[in-house]
Scaffold this motif. Structure first.
Motif, PDB file in Angstrom:
ATOM      1  N   MET A   1       5.577  -1.076   2.041  1.00 49.74           N
ATOM      2  CA  MET A   1       4.197  -1.364   1.593  1.00 49.74           C
ATOM      3  C   MET A   1       4.090  -2.824   1.153  1.00 49.74           C
ATOM      4  SD  MET A   1       2.070   0.347  -1.580  1.00 49.74           S
ATOM      5  CE  MET A   1       2.488  -0.842  -2.852  1.00 49.74           C
ATOM      6  N   GLU A   2       3.179  -3.560   1.783  1.00 45.70           N
ATOM      7  CA  GLU A   2       2.968  -4.959   1.370  1.00 45.70           C
ATOM      8  C   GLU A   2       1.915  -5.011   0.274  1.00 45.70           C
ATOM      9  OE1 GLU A   2       2.461  -8.574   3.820  1.00 45.70           O
ATOM     10  OE2 GLU A   2       3.222  -7.295   5.425  1.00 45.70           O
ATOM     11  N   LYS A   3       2.346  -5.477  -0.900  1.00 41.27           N
ATOM     12  CA  LYS A   3       1.461  -5.433  -2.070  1.00 41.27           C
ATOM     13  C   LYS A   3       0.161  -6.215  -1.854  1.00 41.27           C
ATOM     14  CE  LYS A   3       3.258  -4.458  -6.593  1.00 41.27           C
ATOM     15  NZ  LYS A   3       3.933  -4.944  -7.793  1.00 41.27           N
ATOM     16  N   SER A   4       0.262  -7.419  -1.265  1.00 40.78           N
ATOM     17  CA  SER A   4      -0.947  -8.235  -1.122  1.00 40.78           C
ATOM     18  C   SER A   4      -1.938  -7.575  -0.160  1.00 40.78           C
ATOM     19  CB  SER A   4      -0.598  -9.646  -0.637  1.00 40.78           C
ATOM     20  OG  SER A   4      -0.050  -9.592   0.662  1.00 40.78           O
ATOM     21  N   LYS A   5      -1.408  -6.901   0.864  1.00 37.03           N
ATOM     22  CA  LYS A   5      -2.307  -6.219   1.820  1.00 37.03           C
ATOM     23  C   LYS A   5      -3.016  -5.040   1.174  1.00 37.03           C
ATOM     24  CE  LYS A   5      -0.423  -7.279   6.378  1.00 37.03           C
ATOM     25  NZ  LYS A   5       0.291  -6.763   7.554  1.00 37.03           N
ATOM     26  N   ILE A   6      -2.284  -4.271   0.377  1.00 40.33           N
ATOM     27  CA  ILE A   6      -2.909  -3.116  -0.269  1.00 40.33           C
ATOM     28  C   ILE A   6      -3.910  -3.596  -1.323  1.00 40.33           C
ATOM     29  CG2 ILE A   6      -1.044  -2.701  -1.967  1.00 40.33           C
ATOM     30  CD1 ILE A   6      -3.004   0.096  -0.301  1.00 40.33           C
ATOM     31  N   ASP A   8      -5.693  -6.343  -1.188  1.00 42.01           N
ATOM     32  CA  ASP A   8      -6.880  -6.776  -0.433  1.00 42.01           C
ATOM     33  C   ASP A   8      -7.713  -5.578   0.018  1.00 42.01           C
ATOM     34  OD1 ASP A   8      -6.180  -9.391  -0.747  1.00 42.01           O
ATOM     35  OD2 ASP A   8      -5.452  -9.683   1.319  1.00 42.01           O
ATOM     36  N   LYS A   9      -7.020  -4.553   0.498  1.00 41.83           N
ATOM     37  CA  LYS A   9      -7.760  -3.359   0.981  1.00 41.83           C
ATOM     38  C   LYS A   9      -8.424  -2.640  -0.181  1.00 41.83           C
ATOM     39  CE  LYS A   9      -8.079  -2.140   4.626  1.00 41.83           C
ATOM     40  NZ  LYS A   9      -9.211  -2.458   5.553  1.00 41.83           N
ATOM     41  N   ASP A  12     -11.500  -4.311  -0.884  1.00 40.46           N
ATOM     42  CA  ASP A  12     -12.551  -3.897   0.068  1.00 40.46           C
ATOM     43  C   ASP A  12     -13.204  -2.599  -0.420  1.00 40.46           C
ATOM     44  OD1 ASP A  12     -11.973  -6.019   1.727  1.00 40.46           O
ATOM     45  OD2 ASP A  12     -10.804  -4.843   3.177  1.00 40.46           O
ATOM     46  N   GLU A 101      -7.931   3.728   5.608  1.00 39.06           N
ATOM     47  CA  GLU A 101      -7.208   2.488   5.919  1.00 39.06           C
ATOM     48  C   GLU A 101      -6.246   2.129   4.777  1.00 39.06           C
ATOM     49  OE1 GLU A 101     -10.832   0.586   8.631  1.00 39.06           O
ATOM     50  OE2 GLU A 101     -10.416  -0.248   6.648  1.00 39.06           O
ATOM     51  N   ALA A 102      -6.715   2.304   3.535  1.00 37.15           N
ATOM     52  CA  ALA A 102      -5.863   2.015   2.377  1.00 37.15           C
ATOM     53  C   ALA A 102      -4.657   2.952   2.366  1.00 37.15           C
ATOM     54  CB  ALA A 102      -6.676   2.155   1.091  1.00 37.15           C
ATOM     55  N   LEU A 105      -1.860   1.811   4.520  1.00 36.98           N
ATOM     56  CA  LEU A 105      -1.111   0.699   3.911  1.00 36.98           C
ATOM     57  C   LEU A 105      -0.229   1.172   2.755  1.00 36.98           C
ATOM     58  CD1 LEU A 105      -3.941  -2.013   3.855  1.00 36.98           C
ATOM     59  CD2 LEU A 105      -1.944  -1.972   5.355  1.00 36.98           C
TER      60      LEU A 105
END
Ligand SMILES: [Fe+2]
Length: 150
Positions: A1-6, A8-9, A12, A101-102, A105
């Protein structure tokens, strides 16, 4: 799990929930006519649900080390009941999409998956409820009247 991607999501998702707070509250303000008393309550309940989700998601973003957004998306406005309900359906469907989507991630973080699944279930309940209403509004109106009489 990429923290910055989650993060960001989740932002959203939070942006969408802030949109829901404003859009549903306005729907509750402006809805008029014979069914105002029914739908105004429903729209305000949805605004409160969005605020509840925004609170959960904002707290989670901070726990993950991020900064919760204060932005929201454009609010769809109308005073036509059918359009208000169509906008609500669009809103709930988009929420289902965002939380799905979340979830993708969050794969591997079971606690975060459960957190998101709990919200997702409520978003899907919203879609299901609106599906039943939009299928035949007169049937819903009739059953609402019947339950008050009974
Ligand atoms: Fe929500």
């Amino acid at each position: 799990m990429e923290k910055s991607k989650i993060i960001d999501k989740l932002n959203d998702c939070l942006r969408h929930e802030w949109t829901g707070v404003a859009q549903y509250a306005q729907a509750g303000f402006v809805v008029a006519g014979l069914w105002r008393e029914v739908y105004s309550v429903m729209f305000f309940d949805s605004a409160k649900e969005s605020f509840g989700h925004a609170t959960l998601v904002g707290e989670k973003i901070v726990a993950l080390g991020g900064v919760p957004t204060v932005e929201r998306n454009p609010v769809k406005q109308t005073d036509d009941l059918q359009e208000l309900l169509n906008h609500a359906m669009d809103f709930e469907s988009k929420a289902v999409k965002l939380y799905n989507e979340a979830l993708l991630l969050a794969e591997g973080d079971r606690a975060l998956e459960v957190f998101l699944e709990n919200i997702l279930e409520e978003e899907q309940d919203g879609v299901d409820k609106l599906t039943r209403i939009l299928r035949d509004p007169r049937a819903v109106a009739a059953s609402s009247t019947a339950s008050k009489v009974g």
